[in-house]
Design a protein around this motif. Structure first.
Motif, PDB file in Angstrom:
ATOM      1  N   ILE A  81     -13.011  14.316  21.720  1.00  0.00           N
ATOM      2  CA  ILE A  81     -13.278  12.929  21.766  1.00  0.00           C
ATOM      3  C   ILE A  81     -12.209  12.038  21.859  1.00  0.00           C
ATOM      4  N   GLY A  82     -11.862  11.339  23.058  1.00  0.00           N
ATOM      5  CA  GLY A  82     -10.731  10.374  22.795  1.00  0.00           C
ATOM      6  C   GLY A  82     -11.311   9.034  23.320  1.00  0.00           C
TER       7      GLY A  82
ATOM      8  N   GLY B 148      -5.483   4.897  30.224  1.00  0.00           N
ATOM      9  CA  GLY B 148      -5.061   6.304  30.323  1.00  0.00           C
ATOM     10  C   GLY B 148      -4.807   7.249  29.334  1.00  0.00           C
ATOM     11  N   SER B 149      -5.533   6.735  27.914  1.00  0.00           N
ATOM     12  CA  SER B 149      -5.153   7.393  26.797  1.00  0.00           C
ATOM     13  C   SER B 149      -5.851   8.648  26.650  1.00  0.00           C
ATOM     14  N   VAL B 150      -6.919   9.184  27.326  1.00  0.00           N
ATOM     15  CA  VAL B 150      -7.305  10.494  27.450  1.00  0.00           C
ATOM     16  C   VAL B 150      -6.534  11.329  28.463  1.00  0.00           C
TER      17      VAL B 150
ATOM     18  N   HIS C 295     -12.807   2.674  27.533  1.00  0.00           N
ATOM     19  CA  HIS C 295     -13.847   3.783  27.612  1.00  0.00           C
ATOM     20  C   HIS C 295     -13.694   4.868  26.562  1.00  0.00           C
ATOM     21  N   VAL C 296     -14.702   5.595  26.445  1.00  0.00           N
ATOM     22  CA  VAL C 296     -14.807   6.779  25.632  1.00  0.00           C
ATOM     23  C   VAL C 296     -14.704   7.867  26.556  1.00  0.00           C
ATOM     24  N   GLY C 297     -13.999   9.050  26.388  1.00  0.00           N
ATOM     25  CA  GLY C 297     -13.835  10.200  27.151  1.00  0.00           C
ATOM     26  C   GLY C 297     -13.724  11.279  26.562  1.00  0.00           C
ATOM     27  N   VAL C 298     -13.407  12.488  27.475  1.00  0.00           N
ATOM     28  CA  VAL C 298     -13.727  13.876  26.805  1.00  0.00           C
ATOM     29  C   VAL C 298     -12.373  14.869  27.024  1.00  0.00           C
TER      30      VAL C 298
END
Length: 436
Positions: free
Chosen positions: A157-158, A163-165, A198-201
């Motif tokens: 998880i990031g 653009g950090s994911v 945002h939380v991303g995968v």
């Protein structure tokens, strides 16, 4: 696991063994809690034996970016400001992972306070690219990308503010998915810029991102999606920023049937993004900058001080420009199901590099990394980076954009792109020796 071939304990042991063997040269992890992970694995196996099935993440080892709160496990934001900080509760996204049976094995390296796309400014040192440890992972979720790319964990998880994911996913050769703004709660995630966060995968395939996204978003599992032949527009800029010609060629080859559409104003959009992100980031850190500047990484401190000088009128105008851009994106997504373009303009730069040559022109590394990802944080729409090929042995990512609610089509098509790319990079060989 459902067939009884593997247990959660087996998967966690494999993850912990891989981390012990591979992480030294890569610095993907800040901390690993082997005891808690093994305890959670035994609990997952006992539940499954008793007929309790929490879904596709039940018993799966997961790594979490060290800017997301984890109860009882250090969360330091990559900064001396929070050295030794142990939260008393989980972030909402972590709580949902645990409720779905996922097993948190450790926390991954983040650029300090997530304020940087390079991934090489953290209290615990830079994360390093598994394809070449002398190269950046990208940031700020660089540790999460490196952990997945090296095979230490199947899922991480990031967070993604510009653009950090997707940046580290592209540079490390994995899939990085940013859902729509607000789709995954950010409660318990240390803020960088609240209107963009945002939380991303990150995972090995877009298919693997789907179950994790649905858990994080609190959605009912969807039925299989028939991709069919979505209308795809391949976006090309009418002016700088420049793209490495080899990167552009890989991405173009990944979408042979897409319609080419001119995408104007990328450079101006990056300035809009910078004004909003910088202003909001400084608001978060103004007191720390005034009270304890010595605890910041010098580069991060310089960026914050520069952001503190952004006038209010520029922020207001940037907010207005963002609304105009959102209208442009909505109009495009009325005509096309998916938009395609490079994730990052260049392959992974060397660690510590702050400018590089693209098409004969020296450009800041930060601009080269962020220019094609940050617009979609302004728009708040779902975006995914998928491996599309390689240049000089380093991965190249293709980025796909869709309208909110079309995530299943986005993820299904993303894996199709990877499957048809004969030049997609394989998983890197395990790093050996000391980083160069």
């Amino acid at each position: 696991m459902r067939a009884g071939v593997l247990s959660a304990a087996d998967l966690v042991d494999r993850a912990l063994e891989s981390i012990a063997a591979l992480d030294g040269p890569l610095n993907a992890f800040v901390t690993v809690d082997a005891e808690a992970a093994r305890l959670a694995a035994r609990r997952a196996d006992a539940e499954r034996a008793a007929g309790v099935d929490r879904g596709p993440l039940h018993g799966i080892p997961v790594a979490v970016k060290d800017i997301i709160e984890t109860a009882g496990m250090t969360t330091e934001m990559g900064s001396a400001h929070f050295a030794g900080h142990v939260p008393g509760q989980d972030a909402t996204c972590v709580r949902r992972l645990r409720e779905a049976g996922a097993i948190i094995v450790g926390k991954t390296t983040t650029h300090e306070f997530a304020y940087g796309p390079t991934g090489d400014r953290s209290r615990n040192g830079p994360s390093r690219n598994p394809h070449d440890p002398a190269r950046m992972t990208g940031g700020s979720s660089g540790g999460s990308a490196a952990a997945v790319a090296a095979g230490m964990v199947p899922l991480a998880i990031g967070t993604d503010t510009g653009g950090s994911v997707r940046i580290p996913a592209a540079l490390c050769g994995v899939v990085g998915f940013k859902p729509a703004y607000g789709a995954v709660p950010v409660h318990g995630v240390f803020p960088l810029a609240s209107s963009l966060d945002h939380v991303g995968v990150l995972a090995g395939t877009a298919e693997d991102c789907g179950p994790a996204f649905r858990v994080l978003a609190g959605q009912v599992p969807a039925s299989a999606t028939q991709v069919g032949s979505p209308r795809v527009a391949r976006l090309v800029t009418d002016a700088p920023p420049l793209v490495d010609p080899s990167v552009a060629g890989v991405v173009e080859a990944a979408f042979p049937d897409a319609e080419e559409v001119t995408f104007p104003g990328v450079a101006e959009l990056y300035q809009v993004y910078a004004a909003i992100q910088g202003s909001e980031a400084y608001a978060v850190h103004a007191d720390r900058v005034a009270r304890s500047p010595h605890l910041f990484d010098p580069e991060v401190l310089d960026r914050l001080r520069h952001a503190g000088g952004i006038p209010g009128w520029r922020y207001v105008r940037a907010a207005e420009a963002r609304e105009s851009f959102r209208g442009r994106v909505a109009a495009l997504l009325d005509r096309y199901d998916l938009l395609a373009l490079p994730t990052v303009a260049v392959p992974a730069p060397p660690i510590g590099a702050r400018d590089l040559e693209v098409g004969g022109v020296r450009v800041p590394v930060r601009d080269a990394l962020l220019s094609f990802t940050s617009p979609w944080n302004l728009a708040g729409v779902p975006a995914v980076s998928v491996p599309a090929g390689a240049v000089g042995g380093l991965p190249v990512g293709a980025q796909l954009i869709c309208a909110a609610g079309r995530e299943e089509t986005l993820l299904a098509y993303a894996d199709r792109v990877r499957a048809v790319s004969s030049r997609a990079p394989s998983r890197p060989a395990p790093p050996r020796g000391e980083p160069r």
